[in-house]
Design a protein around this motif. Structure first.
Motif, mmCIF file in Angstrom:
data_model
loop_
_atom_site.group_PDB
_atom_site.id
_atom_site.type_symbol
_atom_site.label_atom_id
_atom_site.label_comp_id
_atom_site.label_asym_id
_atom_site.label_seq_id
_atom_site.Cartn_x
_atom_site.Cartn_y
_atom_site.Cartn_z
ATOM 1 N N GLU A 231 0.827 -1.203 0.000
ATOM 2 C CA GLU A 231 0.000 0.000 0.000
ATOM 3 C C GLU A 231 0.867 1.260 0.000
ATOM 4 O O GLU A 231 0.568 2.243 -0.692
ATOM 5 N N THR A 232 1.938 1.204 0.762
ATOM 6 C CA THR A 232 2.836 2.354 0.886
ATOM 7 C C THR A 232 3.488 2.683 -0.449
ATOM 8 O O THR A 232 3.484 3.839 -0.892
ATOM 9 N N GLU A 233 4.070 1.685 -1.105
ATOM 10 C CA GLU A 233 4.765 1.911 -2.369
ATOM 11 C C GLU A 233 3.799 2.396 -3.447
ATOM 12 O O GLU A 233 4.123 3.310 -4.222
ATOM 13 N N ARG A 234 2.617 1.815 -3.498
ATOM 14 C CA ARG A 234 1.625 2.202 -4.504
ATOM 15 C C ARG A 234 1.212 3.658 -4.326
ATOM 16 O O ARG A 234 1.112 4.421 -5.289
ATOM 17 N N PHE A 235 0.999 4.057 -3.079
ATOM 18 C CA PHE A 235 0.562 5.427 -2.803
ATOM 19 C C PHE A 235 1.669 6.428 -3.156
ATOM 20 O O PHE A 235 1.411 7.462 -3.789
ATOM 21 N N ASN A 236 2.904 6.140 -2.752
ATOM 22 C CA ASN A 236 4.011 7.054 -3.037
ATOM 23 C C ASN A 236 4.221 7.260 -4.530
ATOM 24 O O ASN A 236 4.387 8.396 -5.005
ATOM 25 N N LEU A 237 4.212 6.185 -5.300
ATOM 26 C CA LEU A 237 4.455 6.300 -6.732
ATOM 27 C C LEU A 237 3.300 7.009 -7.443
ATOM 28 O O LEU A 237 3.525 7.756 -8.399
ATOM 29 N N SER A 238 2.083 6.815 -6.973
ATOM 30 C CA SER A 238 0.952 7.509 -7.598
ATOM 31 C C SER A 238 1.029 9.013 -7.338
ATOM 32 O O SER A 238 0.720 9.823 -8.224
ATOM 33 N N LYS A 239 1.454 9.397 -6.137
ATOM 34 C CA LYS A 239 1.598 10.818 -5.824
ATOM 35 C C LYS A 239 2.736 11.443 -6.630
ATOM 36 O O LYS A 239 2.627 12.580 -7.107
ATOM 37 N N LEU A 240 3.833 10.714 -6.794
ATOM 38 C CA LEU A 240 4.943 11.233 -7.589
ATOM 39 C C LEU A 240 4.520 11.419 -9.041
ATOM 40 O O LEU A 240 4.854 12.430 -9.673
ATOM 41 N N ALA A 241 3.763 10.459 -9.572
ATOM 42 C CA ALA A 241 3.312 10.537 -10.971
ATOM 43 C C ALA A 241 2.383 11.722 -11.200
ATOM 44 O O ALA A 241 2.295 12.237 -12.326
ATOM 45 N N SER A 242 1.708 12.178 -10.169
ATOM 46 C CA SER A 242 0.769 13.287 -10.322
ATOM 47 C C SER A 242 1.472 14.645 -10.443
ATOM 48 O O SER A 242 0.850 15.626 -10.847
ATOM 49 N N LEU A 243 2.763 14.697 -10.121
ATOM 50 C CA LEU A 243 3.511 15.940 -10.275
ATOM 51 C C LEU A 243 3.951 16.096 -11.731
ATOM 52 O O LEU A 243 4.216 15.111 -12.420
ATOM 53 N N PRO A 244 4.076 17.327 -12.225
ATOM 54 C CA PRO A 244 4.474 17.540 -13.625
ATOM 55 C C PRO A 244 5.931 17.154 -13.865
ATOM 56 O O PRO A 244 6.760 17.171 -12.946
ATOM 57 N N GLY A 245 6.201 16.797 -15.107
ATOM 58 C CA GLY A 245 7.575 16.513 -15.504
ATOM 59 C C GLY A 245 7.981 15.073 -15.277
ATOM 60 O O GLY A 245 7.248 14.272 -14.677
ATOM 61 N N GLU A 246 9.172 14.758 -15.792
ATOM 62 C CA GLU A 246 9.726 13.426 -15.643
ATOM 63 C C GLU A 246 10.559 13.355 -14.356
ATOM 64 O O GLU A 246 11.224 14.332 -13.988
ATOM 65 N N PRO A 247 10.556 12.230 -13.687
ATOM 66 C CA PRO A 247 11.343 12.129 -12.453
ATOM 67 C C PRO A 247 12.839 12.071 -12.753
ATOM 68 O O PRO A 247 13.255 11.568 -13.801
#
Length: 441
Positions: A248-264
């Motif tokens: 649950e933790t990993e899924r939530f973190n990656l979804s929040k990161l993906a919602s920010l603009p630009g490439e990581p």
């Protein structure tokens, strides 16, 4: 620059119960340092260790993750316990024939054991017998000085021999193998030092609620308080959410990161060392194998700053990223400039066998309850439904210093629990001088 933990200025900052415990630690007794979350157990131990030769008085930890964070070795590796395959007696016999174990046990004067609550009684007993046999002494632990640190009201022991972990479900009638239930605990003749004064939580109302939750009590005051903190899930929440499970933790973190603009921007952790040790470090390190970051990502710093500007658990927003430095605006308002750092895995002899280097941060929109133990979070949102272990709810809620920074998505009374054996232990074992000790009827 680092803090001089032997200075008079630092000594003056100790609470009265820390100062009392320090006097005992500087004596000759075996000691158990305990107390509620946020009572300064780790700080006291660091202060004590500043005057010790860690080659003669090593720091041992109950888990690999804890060992990496404290710069110590695991209890199991030091005493050659493995997973107690074949049972306690077979483990003892094997360890007593191990030349490296013999050398280690005979050369030290004592040790500090961190997070003792996560070690089972049989595990502790096996190590104690090994010490007596190898040191040819009938004294407890073969005459070694033993300092144990932890809080049994937090996460329960891991039973390596039967594959039972801290997050496993058990039947209500199945007693846990707490270290204090084994005869080795009384035999160790531990001088119990209970730290009463809160150094993390300065919110009197919240501290009172936490003490009740630590006792497993859900009365009208606790219900009303927790109900007042229930909020609908908020996309704008600026803090860390705690989940019981890693997925649950990993899924939530990656979804929040993906919602920010630009490439990581991607930073691969650089591992070095023996292959087997590197694999162990991958599991124990507080940072990921691959760190993905964007500007305005919420991150958690995973190391204490020697100058005290942040602690393990401090969170903030990434404001600038370069190949060698992160600029983070902490939720406290301070700006931190973070460089890459190394985390090391030590073998049983205290030698570095693997290390990993990267920015000492992790994405902080979410963390597991288990990994949050020992850290101080700035703001917290947690779902307290369907928890299954005693101490889980308490560990989660005690991560923040004030109830003003707490939000609860949902909670159920059945998730707030404490093992009855733990209640009895603290009732019977804490010195009478600790007049305000929690865990009373």
């Amino acid at each position: 620059m680092s803090i001089d933990l032997s200075s008079d200025d630092v000594l003056s900052e100790l609470t009265s119960c820390q100062a009392r415990a320090l006097a005992v630690l500087r004596g000759g007794d075996n000691v158990f340092v305990t107390g509620a979350a946020g009572s300064g157990k780790s700080y006291l131990v660091r202060y004590f260790l500043a005057s010790q030769d860690i080659r003669r008085f090593p720091v041992l930890a109950s888990t690999g993750a804890a060992a990496v964070l404290v710069g110590g070795r695991t209890f199991h590796s030091f005493f050659g316990l493995g997973i107690l395959e074949g049972g306690v007696e077979a483990t003892i016999e094997k360890a007593c024939k191990n030349r490296q174990v013999i050398k280690r046990v005979r050369e030290i004067q004592g040790f500090i054991l961190d997070e003792v609550s996560m070690l089972s009684g049989p595990t502790l007993r096996a190590a104690e017998v090994i010490c007596r046999r190898l040191r040819a002494s009938d004294a407890p632990w073969g005459g070694l000085r033993v300092v144990m640190v932890g809080d049994f009201a937090q996460l329960p022991p891991i039973d390596r021999a039967h594959g039972i972990g801290a997050h496993s479900r058990r039947s209500s009638g199945d007693s846990r193998a707490w270290a204090f239930l084994d005869p080795v605990w009384e035999w160790s003749a531990l001088n119990v030092q209970y730290l009463q004064t809160q150094t993390r939580c300065q919110d009197a109302e919240y501290m009172r609620i936490l003490n009740r939750i630590r006792e497993g009590v859900v009365d009208s005051e606790v219900r009303d308080y927790l109900d007042s903190k229930v909020v609908p899930p908020m996309a704008s929440f600026s803090g860390t959410r705690l989940f019981p499970r890693r997925e649950e933790t990993e899924r939530f973190n990656l979804s929040k990161l993906a919602s920010l603009p630009g490439e990581p921007q991607v930073f691969e952790s650089v591992f070095s060392g023996h292959a087997k040790a590197v694999e162990q470090l991958r599991k124990a390190a507080p940072i990921p194998d691959v760190l993905q970051l964007k500007e305005n990502a919420l991150v958690m710093i995973r190391q204490n700053d020697p100058m005290g500007r942040w602690v393990n658990g401090s969170t903030g927003w990434v404001k600038a990223i370069t190949p060698t430095q992160l600029t983070i605006r902490l939720l406290s308002g301070r700006v931190a400039e973070i460089e890459k750092a190394a985390f090391s895995l030590l073998d049983a002899d205290g030698e570095v066998v693997a290390s990993v280097t990267n920015f000492p941060v992790s994405l902080a929109w979410a963390s597991t309850i288990h990994k949050s133990q020992g850290s101080t979070l700035d703001r917290l949102m947690v779902n307290l439904k369907n928890l299954w272990e005693p101490g889980q709810a308490y560990v989660a809620l005690s991560r923040v210093s004030t109830g003003h920074e707490l939000c609860i998505e949902s909670w159920t009374p059945s998730s707030i629990r404490v093992d009855e054996d733990v209640i009895r232990f603290y009732q019977n074992s804490v010195p009478a001088a600790a007049a305000e000790v929690p865990l009373t009827p």
